[in-house]
Scaffold this motif. Structure first.
Motif, PDB file in Angstrom:
ATOM      1  N   LEU A  75       8.313   6.232  10.741  1.00  0.00           N
ATOM      2  CA  LEU A  75       7.333   5.909   9.706  1.00  0.00           C
ATOM      3  C   LEU A  75       6.121   6.824   9.780  1.00  0.00           C
ATOM      4  CD1 LEU A  75       6.143   4.172   7.448  1.00  0.00           C
ATOM      5  CD2 LEU A  75       5.365   2.557   9.212  1.00  0.00           C
ATOM      6  N   GLN A  76       5.645   7.090  10.983  1.00  0.00           N
ATOM      7  CA  GLN A  76       4.477   7.961  11.132  1.00  0.00           C
ATOM      8  C   GLN A  76       4.765   9.362  10.605  1.00  0.00           C
ATOM      9  OE1 GLN A  76       2.520   5.667  15.028  1.00  0.00           O
ATOM     10  NE2 GLN A  76       3.473   7.654  15.305  1.00  0.00           N
ATOM     11  N   LYS A  77       5.979   9.842  10.829  1.00  0.00           N
ATOM     12  CA  LYS A  77       6.354  11.157  10.298  1.00  0.00           C
ATOM     13  C   LYS A  77       6.428  11.111   8.771  1.00  0.00           C
ATOM     14  CE  LYS A  77       8.922  12.572  14.418  1.00  0.00           C
ATOM     15  NZ  LYS A  77      10.251  12.847  15.014  1.00  0.00           N
ATOM     16  N   GLU A  78       6.908   9.993   8.228  1.00  0.00           N
ATOM     17  CA  GLU A  78       6.967   9.842   6.777  1.00  0.00           C
ATOM     18  C   GLU A  78       5.570   9.837   6.177  1.00  0.00           C
ATOM     19  OE1 GLU A  78       8.542   6.613   3.419  1.00  0.00           O
ATOM     20  OE2 GLU A  78       9.213   6.452   5.494  1.00  0.00           O
ATOM     21  N   ILE A  79       4.622   9.195   6.850  1.00  0.00           N
ATOM     22  CA  ILE A  79       3.234   9.181   6.377  1.00  0.00           C
ATOM     23  C   ILE A  79       2.669  10.593   6.364  1.00  0.00           C
ATOM     24  CG2 ILE A  79       0.893   8.426   6.962  1.00  0.00           C
ATOM     25  CD1 ILE A  79       2.157   5.839   8.045  1.00  0.00           C
ATOM     26  N   PRO A 127       1.089  -4.957   3.782  1.00  0.00           N
ATOM     27  CA  PRO A 127       2.421  -4.342   3.756  1.00  0.00           C
ATOM     28  C   PRO A 127       2.371  -2.916   3.224  1.00  0.00           C
ATOM     29  CG  PRO A 127       2.482  -6.554   2.837  1.00  0.00           C
ATOM     30  CD  PRO A 127       1.028  -6.215   3.001  1.00  0.00           C
ATOM     31  N   LEU A 128       3.168  -2.036   3.847  1.00  0.00           N
ATOM     32  CA  LEU A 128       3.258  -0.648   3.415  1.00  0.00           C
ATOM     33  C   LEU A 128       4.491  -0.436   2.546  1.00  0.00           C
ATOM     34  CD1 LEU A 128       2.339   1.262   6.697  1.00  0.00           C
ATOM     35  CD2 LEU A 128       1.025   1.268   4.561  1.00  0.00           C
ATOM     36  N   SER A 129       4.384   0.487   1.617  1.00  0.00           N
ATOM     37  CA  SER A 129       5.494   0.822   0.731  1.00  0.00           C
ATOM     38  C   SER A 129       6.436   1.782   1.461  1.00  0.00           C
ATOM     39  CB  SER A 129       4.970   1.454  -0.564  1.00  0.00           C
ATOM     40  OG  SER A 129       6.030   1.810  -1.413  1.00  0.00           O
ATOM     41  N   THR A 130       7.417   1.247   2.173  1.00  0.00           N
ATOM     42  CA  THR A 130       8.382   2.047   2.907  1.00  0.00           C
ATOM     43  C   THR A 130       9.698   1.285   2.999  1.00  0.00           C
ATOM     44  OG1 THR A 130       8.867   3.117   5.031  1.00  0.00           O
ATOM     45  CG2 THR A 130       7.538   1.111   5.099  1.00  0.00           C
ATOM     46  N   LYS A 131      10.788   2.030   3.096  1.00  0.00           N
ATOM     47  CA  LYS A 131      12.100   1.410   3.228  1.00  0.00           C
ATOM     48  C   LYS A 131      12.472   1.171   4.690  1.00  0.00           C
ATOM     49  CE  LYS A 131      13.920   3.371  -1.085  1.00  0.00           C
ATOM     50  NZ  LYS A 131      14.993   4.213  -1.694  1.00  0.00           N
ATOM     51  N   ILE A 132      11.614   1.574   5.602  1.00  0.00           N
ATOM     52  CA  ILE A 132      11.871   1.389   7.021  1.00  0.00           C
ATOM     53  C   ILE A 132      11.554  -0.057   7.390  1.00  0.00           C
ATOM     54  CG2 ILE A 132      11.282   2.132   9.354  1.00  0.00           C
ATOM     55  CD1 ILE A 132      10.462   4.837   8.144  1.00  0.00           C
ATOM     56  N   VAL A 133      12.556  -0.757   7.913  1.00  0.00           N
ATOM     57  CA  VAL A 133      12.413  -2.190   8.203  1.00  0.00           C
ATOM     58  C   VAL A 133      12.537  -2.425   9.712  1.00  0.00           C
ATOM     59  CG1 VAL A 133      13.341  -4.491   7.804  1.00  0.00           C
ATOM     60  CG2 VAL A 133      13.345  -2.797   5.944  1.00  0.00           C
ATOM     61  N   PRO A 134      11.522  -2.981  10.349  1.00  0.00           N
ATOM     62  CA  PRO A 134      11.592  -3.263  11.783  1.00  0.00           C
ATOM     63  C   PRO A 134      12.261  -4.606  12.071  1.00  0.00           C
ATOM     64  CG  PRO A 134       9.409  -3.807  10.980  1.00  0.00           C
ATOM     65  CD  PRO A 134      10.175  -3.270   9.791  1.00  0.00           C
ATOM     66  N   VAL A 184       0.841  -1.194   0.000  1.00  0.00           N
ATOM     67  CA  VAL A 184       0.000   0.000   0.000  1.00  0.00           C
ATOM     68  C   VAL A 184       0.877   1.246   0.000  1.00  0.00           C
ATOM     69  CG1 VAL A 184      -1.753   1.283   1.259  1.00  0.00           C
ATOM     70  CG2 VAL A 184      -1.826  -1.223   1.225  1.00  0.00           C
ATOM     71  N   SER A 185       0.599   2.139  -0.924  1.00  0.00           N
ATOM     72  CA  SER A 185       1.337   3.401  -1.004  1.00  0.00           C
ATOM     73  C   SER A 185       0.982   4.293   0.180  1.00  0.00           C
ATOM     74  CB  SER A 185       0.993   4.117  -2.313  1.00  0.00           C
ATOM     75  OG  SER A 185       1.506   5.432  -2.322  1.00  0.00           O
ATOM     76  N   LEU A 186       1.960   5.019   0.698  1.00  0.00           N
ATOM     77  CA  LEU A 186       1.711   5.905   1.831  1.00  0.00           C
ATOM     78  C   LEU A 186       0.724   7.009   1.464  1.00  0.00           C
ATOM     79  CD1 LEU A 186       5.248   6.335   3.456  1.00  0.00           C
ATOM     80  CD2 LEU A 186       3.538   4.548   3.815  1.00  0.00           C
ATOM     81  N   GLU A 187       0.699   7.368   0.185  1.00  0.00           N
ATOM     82  CA  GLU A 187      -0.211   8.412  -0.264  1.00  0.00           C
ATOM     83  C   GLU A 187      -1.674   7.977  -0.205  1.00  0.00           C
ATOM     84  OE1 GLU A 187       2.529   7.545  -1.771  1.00  0.00           O
ATOM     85  OE2 GLU A 187       3.768   9.352  -1.677  1.00  0.00           O
ATOM     86  N   GLU A 188      -1.918   6.677  -0.078  1.00  0.00           N
ATOM     87  CA  GLU A 188      -3.283   6.165  -0.035  1.00  0.00           C
ATOM     88  C   GLU A 188      -3.878   6.195   1.373  1.00  0.00           C
ATOM     89  OE1 GLU A 188      -5.089   4.995  -2.774  1.00  0.00           O
ATOM     90  OE2 GLU A 188      -3.435   5.987  -3.820  1.00  0.00           O
TER      91      GLU A 188
END
Length: 299
Positions: free
Chosen positions: A212-216, A263-270, A187-191
């Motif tokens: 991630l929340q700040k990136e969203i 899954p979210l489209s982000t490069k942040i990996v937990p 899922v794109s963050l823009e969605e």
């Protein structure tokens, strides 16, 4: 009061401190009322404060008594556990192991299963569990009140006295009710502006989730946000259809069919694993970590 009598008197206080009415009937504790009265009088004399309001009809804790009870109870639990531990060591019985976790839905499901399997293979180890927020877990581990904690590397970053062992590389996801259908994946963050989002307060959530929340927020001009201070509340709100959640896949209960992880489209990996002390970690903790690395965690 002589020092050797302090722990016994405090232990008596712990037993009836949470229910002051027991003070009127010491037999419920297998303690005579006169012994209870003497113990309380000794503690009050030593502290210089009144712990109980007492009359013929009722007994209740004073504000100072309630504060004292709340603060001394954890110490006494640790004291009693230490006594049990040294007795078992002297008798060449079991090693003790205290495992801390923050209480995510995943941990509530998986940790009991892991501990049960571990104890079956290592019956010589006596396991205790404790559930606290991240900061308290770190403090307990550092001060020796627990032996191993489930955590994330970003949570313990900068703590050079702790050794981290990665067990699971996950991914951040959007948590939605099972009837919600979104695509394509990831899922794109823009969605994410299409519905109310439930964020974790930055003072509570792992640093990578806060990132991630700040990136969203940067990727959406307008968001309907709700902030909560723990994952249990976030999960409850999603299940109540009050919004969509954001957290790592290893936070969700793997048996919860009411919610779906997208899954979210982000490069942040937990990253998820355990931490122990680099120096002075007990043998039981090292055995548990080695067992986990060999067994692995459910994904």
């Amino acid at each position: 009061m002589r020092r050797k009598n302090v722990s016994g008197a405090l232990n008596d206080f712990r037993q009836f401190g949470g229910n002051a009415q027991l003070f009127q009937n010491g037999s419920q504790l297998n303690i005579s009322q006169s012994s209870v009265s003497q113990a309380i009088a000794s503690i009050e004399k030593q502290l210089g404060v009144t712990l109980f309001y007492r009359n013929r009809k009722a007994v209740s804790l004073t504000p100072a008594g309630q504060e004292f009870y709340d603060r001394v109870k954890p110490w006494l639990n640790e004291y009693n556990k230490a006594v049990q531990h040294v007795q078992q060591v002297q008798n060449a019985q079991k090693m003790n192991l205290t495992i801390g976790y923050s209480g995510t839905p995943y941990e509530h499901t998986v940790v009991p299963e892991l501990v049960r399997a571990f104890c079956q293979e290592h019956p010589q180890i006596n396991v205790f569990l404790e559930n606290y927020a991240h900061q308290e877990l770190k403090d307990h581990l550092t001060h020796g009140n627990c032996d191993v904690i489930f955590t994330m590397p970003d949570i313990i970053a900068g703590m050079d006295n702790l050794a981290y062992h990665s067990l699971l590389i996950g991914y951040y996801c959007l948590i939605v009710p099972s009837e919600v259908k979104l695509g394509p994946l990831p899922v794109s963050l823009e969605e994410l502006s299409k519905n109310r989002l439930i964020f974790l307060d930055h003072r509570w959530c792992p640093p990578t989730q806060d990132q991630l929340q700040k990136e969203i927020c940067r990727n959406n001009h307008s968001l309907d946000l709700a902030y909560v201070n723990n994952i249990a509340t976030a999960r409850a709100m999603v299940k109540a259809r009050l919004g969509w959640g954001i957290w790592a896949n290893f936070v969700s209960d793997p048996n919860d069919l009411d919610l779906t992880k997208l899954p979210l489209s982000t490069k942040i990996v937990p990253d998820y694993g355990v931490a122990i002390l680099k120096q002075g970690s007990p043998q039981a903790a090292r055995q548990f970590v080695g067992w986990l690395e060999k067994t692995g965690l459910p994904g």
